[in-house]
Design a protein around this motif. Structure first.
Motif, PDB file in Angstrom:
ATOM      1  N   ASP A  31     -11.868   4.602 -10.257  1.00  7.95           N
ATOM      2  CA  ASP A  31     -11.549   3.226 -10.630  1.00  7.95           C
ATOM      3  C   ASP A  31     -11.574   2.366  -9.360  1.00  7.95           C
ATOM      4  N   GLU A  32     -11.189   1.107  -9.487  1.00  3.43           N
ATOM      5  CA  GLU A  32     -11.311   0.183  -8.343  1.00  3.43           C
ATOM      6  C   GLU A  32     -10.306   0.506  -7.234  1.00  3.43           C
ATOM      7  N   ASP A  86     -13.880  -4.939  -2.746  1.00  5.89           N
ATOM      8  CA  ASP A  86     -12.948  -6.070  -2.599  1.00  5.89           C
ATOM      9  C   ASP A  86     -12.264  -6.337  -3.927  1.00  5.89           C
ATOM     10  N   VAL A  87     -10.977  -5.993  -3.979  1.00  9.06           N
ATOM     11  CA  VAL A  87     -10.226  -6.227  -5.208  1.00  9.06           C
ATOM     12  C   VAL A  87      -9.191  -7.299  -4.915  1.00  9.06           C
ATOM     13  N   TYR A  88      -9.241  -8.369  -5.710  1.00  5.59           N
ATOM     14  CA  TYR A  88      -8.372  -9.511  -5.434  1.00  5.59           C
ATOM     15  C   TYR A  88      -7.029  -9.386  -6.145  1.00  5.59           C
ATOM     16  N   LYS A  89      -6.952  -8.461  -7.042  1.00  7.56           N
ATOM     17  CA  LYS A  89      -5.695  -8.176  -7.727  1.00  7.56           C
ATOM     18  C   LYS A  89      -5.551  -6.666  -7.726  1.00  7.56           C
ATOM     19  N   PRO A  92      -3.476  -4.085 -12.613  1.00  8.04           N
ATOM     20  CA  PRO A  92      -4.164  -4.579 -13.805  1.00  8.04           C
ATOM     21  C   PRO A  92      -3.763  -6.027 -14.075  1.00  8.04           C
ATOM     22  N   CYS A  93      -4.755  -6.864 -14.292  1.00 14.70           N
ATOM     23  CA  CYS A  93      -4.524  -8.302 -14.420  1.00 14.70           C
ATOM     24  C   CYS A  93      -3.542  -8.680 -15.508  1.00 14.70           C
ATOM     25  N   LYS A  94      -2.709  -9.619 -15.170  1.00 13.40           N
ATOM     26  CA  LYS A  94      -1.896 -10.311 -16.184  1.00 13.40           C
ATOM     27  C   LYS A  94      -2.635 -11.586 -16.550  1.00 13.40           C
ATOM     28  N   GLU A  95      -2.331 -12.084 -17.721  1.00 14.00           N
ATOM     29  CA  GLU A  95      -3.000 -13.298 -18.189  1.00 14.00           C
ATOM     30  C   GLU A  95      -2.547 -14.501 -17.371  1.00 14.00           C
ATOM     31  N   GLN A  96      -3.516 -15.394 -17.087  1.00 14.16           N
ATOM     32  CA  GLN A  96      -3.179 -16.562 -16.270  1.00 14.16           C
ATOM     33  C   GLN A  96      -3.504 -17.875 -16.972  1.00 14.16           C
ATOM     34  N   GLN A  97      -4.219 -17.768 -18.048  1.00 16.36           N
ATOM     35  CA  GLN A  97      -4.680 -19.029 -18.654  1.00 16.36           C
ATOM     36  C   GLN A  97      -3.547 -19.743 -19.387  1.00 16.36           C
TER      37      GLN A  97
END
Lengths: 97, 97, 97, 97, 97
Positions: A31-32, A86-89, A92-97
């Motif tokens: 994985d990343e 290059d992983v910016y997070k 695991p992403c949380k919602e931002q919208q």
């Protein structure tokens, strides 16, 4: 495509002749965060990668294009050597919208 | 491609005629430590492999190329007999870069 | 290919016209011990198989070849009725080499 | 197709030349609630998506059509930027018929 | 093919132009008991299905045939509306032979 690391290789004397000349690499999918993901696959090397290297690989018809052998039994190929991920997070992403 | 071991075979009298003449092998997928991984698949044999042998197999369109029957219902084929699996790291890789 | 058992069928009046005339069978994938493996798929029948029968099925492009409809939305097809499964090792293989 | 979020990108200097010019994005697959699902894949970007964006991506042959490079080793591509996910049932569906 | 239920849809203004005109449906895969199986996918609708309906869908090259757009980035399509699922065995099959 997927990220993987080359764990070793497979030796097969008796094999489809269209595999002759390729090193059959054992690739652990990652994985990343470079944690193992799923089971290893066997891929032909098209970029001169070595044991332990972090690589980009492709599966299916795209692997035959990578190897420039469109009518062969190849279904996985190493297509790049990864310099950097290059992983910016990190999580695991949380919602931002 | 994937590493597998031939567990046995399947007998089907009534079948697509393009399968006639092929031995339908039951293959257990293995990881690089030869531990079972996922469920078995049925593959045609193109290299003369026997029960219990460690083999290299391929899936999808590449299997039809292996069998030289591009317009057949074949979706998995044995394409090599594995002599040796060389793994340079026994454990799932840790990052080294 | 994979081993499966026909659990039933699906009825769809409104459907792609290229599916007309095919029985849409529900197939439970099985391992070599006939234990269920993964979730059922829907396949067209090309060999006249019946409910409860043990069958060989194929997925992807090979399913369209099986049905002789290469430009159709079919992605799974029953291609044989299994008479017998011969497994020479009942348990997941141990290494012998 | 699948919903994903761009986590970052991969840098590979030594790679198949047909990948030159594409940003190799790391995509985390998501379910309809935007929860991570399965392991990340690497996709080429065809729509100008940025880090952190919610995207639609495709795999296999369709990815090569997306990139208009049908004979390349590409097997995943970003094909849309998602403005909105409209889910009419928040929970896994119960039967209603 | 697989059984699914339409959970909702995805809106993407910026997308591959070959997706224009298709509703991008979110489909939850189901087993034969209509229990959710695996993560949702995004499919184009080719039969006029609505939110909440039980549908038959196909993946890969077959989806492009379904949409009659063989050179598009489409990799999943709804190809039928399911009227009925007839399962003759409610439980995973036991061996009968």
């Amino acid at each position: 495509m997927q990220i993987g690391r080359i764990l070793g290789n497979v030796v097969a004397t008796r094999k489809d002749e269209r595999l002759t000349g390729y090193k059959l690499m054992i690739i652990q999918c990652l994985d990343e965060q470079k944690n193992p993901q799923g089971c290893p696959i066997i891929a032909v090397d098209t970029v001169g990668a070595g044991i332990g290297e972090l690589v980009l690989f492709t599966k299916g018809t795209s692997a035959r294009f990578a190897a420039n052998k469109t009518q062969s039994p190849i279904d996985a190929a190493i297509i790049g050597i990864i310099d950097n991920i290059d992983v910016y997070k990190e999580l695991p992403c949380k919602e931002q919208q």
